[in-house]
Design a protein around this motif. Structure first.
Motif, PDB file in Angstrom:
ATOM      1  N   ILE A 147       0.839  -1.206   0.000  1.00  0.00           N
ATOM      2  CA  ILE A 147       0.000   0.000   0.000  1.00  0.00           C
ATOM      3  C   ILE A 147       0.872   1.254   0.000  1.00  0.00           C
ATOM      4  O   ILE A 147       0.602   2.209  -0.717  1.00  0.00           O
ATOM      5  N   SER A 148       1.947   1.249   0.775  1.00  0.00           N
ATOM      6  CA  SER A 148       2.863   2.395   0.809  1.00  0.00           C
ATOM      7  C   SER A 148       3.519   2.623  -0.543  1.00  0.00           C
ATOM      8  O   SER A 148       3.655   3.764  -0.998  1.00  0.00           O
ATOM      9  N   LEU A 149       3.928   1.548  -1.224  1.00  0.00           N
ATOM     10  CA  LEU A 149       4.554   1.678  -2.537  1.00  0.00           C
ATOM     11  C   LEU A 149       3.573   2.224  -3.573  1.00  0.00           C
ATOM     12  O   LEU A 149       3.933   3.070  -4.390  1.00  0.00           O
ATOM     13  N   VAL A 150       2.346   1.753  -3.531  1.00  0.00           N
ATOM     14  CA  VAL A 150       1.332   2.243  -4.468  1.00  0.00           C
ATOM     15  C   VAL A 150       1.058   3.726  -4.227  1.00  0.00           C
ATOM     16  O   VAL A 150       0.979   4.522  -5.162  1.00  0.00           O
ATOM     17  N   ALA A 151       0.935   4.122  -2.969  1.00  0.00           N
ATOM     18  CA  ALA A 151       0.682   5.528  -2.641  1.00  0.00           C
ATOM     19  C   ALA A 151       1.851   6.405  -3.083  1.00  0.00           C
ATOM     20  O   ALA A 151       1.658   7.477  -3.656  1.00  0.00           O
ATOM     21  N   ALA A 152       3.065   5.953  -2.841  1.00  0.00           N
ATOM     22  CA  ALA A 152       4.243   6.736  -3.237  1.00  0.00           C
ATOM     23  C   ALA A 152       4.336   6.870  -4.749  1.00  0.00           C
ATOM     24  O   ALA A 152       4.633   7.949  -5.274  1.00  0.00           O
ATOM     25  N   SER A 153       4.049   5.800  -5.472  1.00  0.00           N
ATOM     26  CA  SER A 153       4.129   5.890  -6.934  1.00  0.00           C
ATOM     27  C   SER A 153       3.033   6.789  -7.490  1.00  0.00           C
ATOM     28  O   SER A 153       3.238   7.490  -8.481  1.00  0.00           O
ATOM     29  N   ALA A 154       1.867   6.820  -6.846  1.00  0.00           N
ATOM     30  CA  ALA A 154       0.795   7.726  -7.286  1.00  0.00           C
ATOM     31  C   ALA A 154       1.211   9.180  -7.089  1.00  0.00           C
ATOM     32  O   ALA A 154       1.002  10.020  -7.961  1.00  0.00           O
ATOM     33  N   VAL A 155       1.816   9.475  -5.948  1.00  0.00           N
ATOM     34  CA  VAL A 155       2.271  10.851  -5.676  1.00  0.00           C
ATOM     35  C   VAL A 155       3.368  11.244  -6.649  1.00  0.00           C
ATOM     36  O   VAL A 155       3.346  12.327  -7.225  1.00  0.00           O
ATOM     37  N   LEU A 156       4.323  10.369  -6.876  1.00  0.00           N
ATOM     38  CA  LEU A 156       5.411  10.669  -7.804  1.00  0.00           C
ATOM     39  C   LEU A 156       4.890  10.806  -9.227  1.00  0.00           C
ATOM     40  O   LEU A 156       5.340  11.658  -9.973  1.00  0.00           O
ATOM     41  N   GLY A 157       3.922  10.000  -9.598  1.00  0.00           N
ATOM     42  CA  GLY A 157       3.342  10.088 -10.936  1.00  0.00           C
ATOM     43  C   GLY A 157       2.637  11.409 -11.149  1.00  0.00           C
ATOM     44  O   GLY A 157       2.744  12.023 -12.202  1.00  0.00           O
ATOM     45  N   LEU A 158       1.908  11.891 -10.153  1.00  0.00           N
ATOM     46  CA  LEU A 158       1.227  13.171 -10.281  1.00  0.00           C
ATOM     47  C   LEU A 158       2.218  14.322 -10.294  1.00  0.00           C
ATOM     48  O   LEU A 158       2.062  15.285 -11.031  1.00  0.00           O
ATOM     49  N   ALA A 159       3.266  14.221  -9.489  1.00  0.00           N
ATOM     50  CA  ALA A 159       4.269  15.281  -9.451  1.00  0.00           C
ATOM     51  C   ALA A 159       5.056  15.332 -10.750  1.00  0.00           C
ATOM     52  O   ALA A 159       5.413  16.393 -11.223  1.00  0.00           O
ATOM     53  N   GLY A 160       5.294  14.183 -11.360  1.00  0.00           N
ATOM     54  CA  GLY A 160       6.054  14.132 -12.592  1.00  0.00           C
ATOM     55  C   GLY A 160       5.294  14.672 -13.785  1.00  0.00           C
ATOM     56  O   GLY A 160       5.877  15.009 -14.793  1.00  0.00           O
ATOM     57  N   SER A 161       3.974  14.760 -13.696  1.00  0.00           N
ATOM     58  CA  SER A 161       3.188  15.212 -14.839  1.00  0.00           C
ATOM     59  C   SER A 161       2.867  16.699 -14.764  1.00  0.00           C
ATOM     60  O   SER A 161       1.989  17.174 -15.456  1.00  0.00           O
ATOM     61  N   ALA A 162       3.582  17.456 -13.949  1.00  0.00           N
ATOM     62  CA  ALA A 162       3.269  18.869 -13.757  1.00  0.00           C
ATOM     63  C   ALA A 162       3.868  19.780 -14.825  1.00  0.00           C
ATOM     64  O   ALA A 162       3.730  20.974 -14.748  1.00  0.00           O
ATOM     65  N   GLN A 163       4.541  19.223 -15.809  1.00  0.00           N
ATOM     66  CA  GLN A 163       5.117  20.038 -16.874  1.00  0.00           C
ATOM     67  C   GLN A 163       4.068  20.235 -17.973  1.00  0.00           C
ATOM     68  O   GLN A 163       3.411  19.298 -18.397  1.00  0.00           O
ATOM     69  N   ALA A 164       3.913  21.453 -18.433  1.00  0.00           N
ATOM     70  CA  ALA A 164       2.873  21.774 -19.410  1.00  0.00           C
ATOM     71  C   ALA A 164       3.162  21.152 -20.769  1.00  0.00           C
ATOM     72  O   ALA A 164       4.294  21.132 -21.225  1.00  0.00           O
ATOM     73  N   ALA A 165       2.112  20.654 -21.396  1.00  0.00           N
ATOM     74  CA  ALA A 165       2.193  20.207 -22.780  1.00  0.00           C
ATOM     75  C   ALA A 165       1.999  21.431 -23.662  1.00  0.00           C
ATOM     76  O   ALA A 165       1.280  22.360 -23.310  1.00  0.00           O
ATOM     77  N   THR A 166       2.631  21.438 -24.812  1.00  0.00           N
ATOM     78  CA  THR A 166       2.476  22.544 -25.742  1.00  0.00           C
ATOM     79  C   THR A 166       1.446  22.156 -26.793  1.00  0.00           C
ATOM     80  O   THR A 166       1.561  21.109 -27.416  1.00  0.00           O
ATOM     81  N   GLY A 167       0.442  22.995 -26.964  1.00  0.00           N
ATOM     82  CA  GLY A 167      -0.622  22.719 -27.918  1.00  0.00           C
ATOM     83  C   GLY A 167      -1.971  22.741 -27.233  1.00  0.00           C
ATOM     84  O   GLY A 167      -2.122  23.272 -26.128  1.00  0.00           O
ATOM     85  N   ASP A 168      -2.969  22.149 -27.881  1.00  0.00           N
ATOM     86  CA  ASP A 168      -4.343  22.171 -27.373  1.00  0.00           C
ATOM     87  C   ASP A 168      -4.886  20.766 -27.153  1.00  0.00           C
ATOM     88  O   ASP A 168      -4.567  19.854 -27.915  1.00  0.00           O
ATOM     89  N   VAL A 169      -5.703  20.637 -26.121  1.00  0.00           N
ATOM     90  CA  VAL A 169      -6.583  19.484 -25.966  1.00  0.00           C
ATOM     91  C   VAL A 169      -7.971  20.027 -26.257  1.00  0.00           C
ATOM     92  O   VAL A 169      -8.406  21.005 -25.640  1.00  0.00           O
ATOM     93  N   VAL A 170      -8.651  19.424 -27.229  1.00  0.00           N
ATOM     94  CA  VAL A 170      -9.966  19.905 -27.662  1.00  0.00           C
ATOM     95  C   VAL A 170     -11.012  18.856 -27.305  1.00  0.00           C
ATOM     96  O   VAL A 170     -10.835  17.673 -27.607  1.00  0.00           O
ATOM     97  N   VAL A 171     -12.110  19.309 -26.664  1.00  0.00           N
ATOM     98  CA  VAL A 171     -13.162  18.404 -26.234  1.00  0.00           C
ATOM     99  C   VAL A 171     -14.473  18.795 -26.906  1.00  0.00           C
ATOM    100  O   VAL A 171     -14.914  19.934 -26.802  1.00  0.00           O
TER     101      VAL A 171
END
Length: 99
Positions: free
Chosen positions: A8-32
């Motif tokens: 459980i600790s490993l899963v929680a840590a990887s979730a936090v690291l995964g969210l922190a790692g995705s904080a860099q902006a993508a260039t372009g548009d997401v269109v919905v």
């Protein structure tokens, strides 16, 4: 019991690291696309977790990075990866995406 706590600790840590790692902006548009009666929702240079409109139907990734689509508003759990230049149908109601 101890193994379960470590897992459980490993899963929680990887979730936090995964969210922190995705904080860099993508260039372009997401269109919905939601409905024919509504304008498109355009997310320019998206970063982090963004909730999809309630009646969202199709998401297109026009950024330079993969986008993940989730079935909940928190960008947690299983996701579908949408590569740049591609699109996907999205869950209605409470979905989200992260770039």
């Amino acid at each position: 019991m101890r193994t379960r706590a470590v897992l459980i600790s490993l899963v929680a840590a990887s979730a936090v690291l995964g969210l922190a790692g995705s904080a860099q902006a993508a260039t372009g548009d997401v269109v919905v696309f939601s409905t024919e009666a509504q304008p498109l929702d355009v997310y320019r240079d998206p970063v982090g977790c963004r909730q999809l409109p309630t009646v969202a139907h199709v998401l297109t990734n026009q950024t330079d990075r993969p986008v993940r689509v989730y079935g909940n508003p928190f960008c947690l759990g299983p996701s579908v990866v949408v590569q740049p230049g591609y699109g996907t149908h999205v869950p209605g109601g409470a979905g989200s995406f992260s770039a």
